[in-house]
Design a protein around this motif. Structure first.
Motif, short mmCIF file in Angstrom:
data_model
loop_
_atom_site.label_atom_id
_atom_site.label_comp_id
_atom_site.label_asym_id
_atom_site.label_seq_id
_atom_site.Cartn_x
_atom_site.Cartn_y
_atom_site.Cartn_z
N ALA A 138 2.32 9.39 0.53
CA ALA A 138 0.92 9.22 0.15
C ALA A 138 0.65 9.83 -1.22
N GLY A 139 1.33 10.94 -1.53
CA GLY A 139 1.15 11.58 -2.83
C GLY A 139 1.70 10.75 -3.97
N CYS A 199 -13.24 11.95 -3.19
CA CYS A 199 -12.82 12.26 -1.82
C CYS A 199 -11.92 11.16 -1.31
N MET A 200 -10.78 11.56 -0.78
CA MET A 200 -9.84 10.61 -0.21
C MET A 200 -10.01 10.61 1.31
N ALA A 238 -3.99 5.63 4.44
CA ALA A 238 -4.59 4.42 5.01
C ALA A 238 -4.10 3.19 4.27
N LEU A 239 -3.90 3.30 2.97
CA LEU A 239 -3.40 2.16 2.18
C LEU A 239 -1.96 1.84 2.56
N PRO A 248 -9.86 -3.15 -2.33
CA PRO A 248 -11.13 -2.40 -2.46
C PRO A 248 -10.94 -1.00 -3.04
N ALA A 249 -9.81 -0.36 -2.75
CA ALA A 249 -9.57 0.96 -3.34
C ALA A 249 -9.44 0.85 -4.86
N TRP A 250 -8.79 -0.20 -5.33
CA TRP A 250 -8.64 -0.41 -6.77
C TRP A 250 -10.00 -0.65 -7.42
N GLU A 251 -10.87 -1.39 -6.74
CA GLU A 251 -12.22 -1.62 -7.27
C GLU A 251 -12.99 -0.30 -7.36
#
Length: 264
Positions: A138-139, A199-200, A238-239, A248-251
């Motif tokens: 994830a990191g 916030c992640m 989650a990704l 959506p995360a990229w947006e």
């Protein structure tokens, strides 16, 4: 209660709060204008009360309160607290049960006065072994996400978590564990003074915003944390589990970059 009693209690609470946080909270900067409580008892009741106090109690003296305050006073001047001082406090922490199962405390990593403070929920297995935040799969993904909008933990970001010790089996940190550790994160924010907070995931969002939060419904929106713009997006884990969330995360990240660019 008399005005003097209220002022003594206020000073004691201020000292204890500063000791826990590592700095003086805004609400304690200005002392309220206290006054004596109105006395409504009758003359007989007042005489009985005074007689009882004389026999059964010794009045609380200012020196008693001051002694307690000195006992709990921080060893480091809160106005001069540094990240190194805070690091030493966190490394000694045993406030919750996570201290018994950790290999390393994961305090955080990055630069002072960052453009963005990234906040996750807690360390995973690899983070616990290395003592660094977001260094597992994830990191690696998080670093790629940040690099895509010209952010990097080595130059203009700081990365931290709500809890500083790994929850067993990477479970979500329990509410009492979050509460025990949250003062450290608050102090980090106070010292780092980031321009933005990212916030992640749900847990970091709910703790900082102090409300229930749906990442699916409210990701990419900006909120306020003590005057600092705050955005919530999907946790990198989650990704990795659901690639459909990457778009959506990229947006969200593009919105953050636009806000950053508008301030520079």
């Amino acid at each position: 209660m008399t005005k003097n009693d209220k002022e003594l209690i206020f000073d004691l609470l201020k000292t204890c709060d500063s000791h826990i946080r590592g700095y003086t909270e805004t609400s304690f900067l200005t002392k309220p204008d206290f006054c004596d409580d109105p006395v409504k008892e009758s003359k007989v009741e007042r005489e009985d009360l005074q007689a009882g106090q004389a026999v059964d109690q010794q009045p609380v003296q200012a020196a008693d309160v001051q002694a307690v305050a000195l006992e709990t006073a921080p060893q480091t001047d809160s106005k001069k607290l540094t990240l190194s001082d805070l690091k030493a406090k966190i490394e000694r922490c045993t406030r919750c049960s996570l201290a018994r199962t950790r290999n390393n405390v994961v305090i955080g990593e990055g630069v002072e006065n960052p453009k963005v403070l990234v906040v996750g929920e807690g360390p995973g297995e690899e983070e616990d072994l290395q003592g660094r935040p977001f260094v597992g799969r994830a990191g690696i993904l998080l670093d790629k996400m940040l690099n895509a909008i010209n952010l990097d933990r080595k130059s203009n970001c700081y990365i931290a978590n709500v809890v500083k010790c790994r929850p067993p089996q990477n479970r979500n940190p329990f509410p009492d564990e979050q509460s025990a550790c949250f003062g450290f994160l608050q102090t980090q924010i106070h010292l780092l003074k980031p321009q933005f907070i990212l916030c992640m995931g749900k847990i970091a969002a709910e703790k900082l915003l102090d409300q229930k939060f749906s990442v699916n419904e409210n990701h990419g929106n900006f909120y306020d944390y003590n005057g600092i713009p705050l955005m919530v997006t999907f946790h990198p884990s989650a990704l990795l589990r659901n690639e459909s969330l990457k778009r959506p995360a990229w947006e969200d990240l593009k919105k953050l970059k636009a806000r950053l660019d508008s301030q520079n």
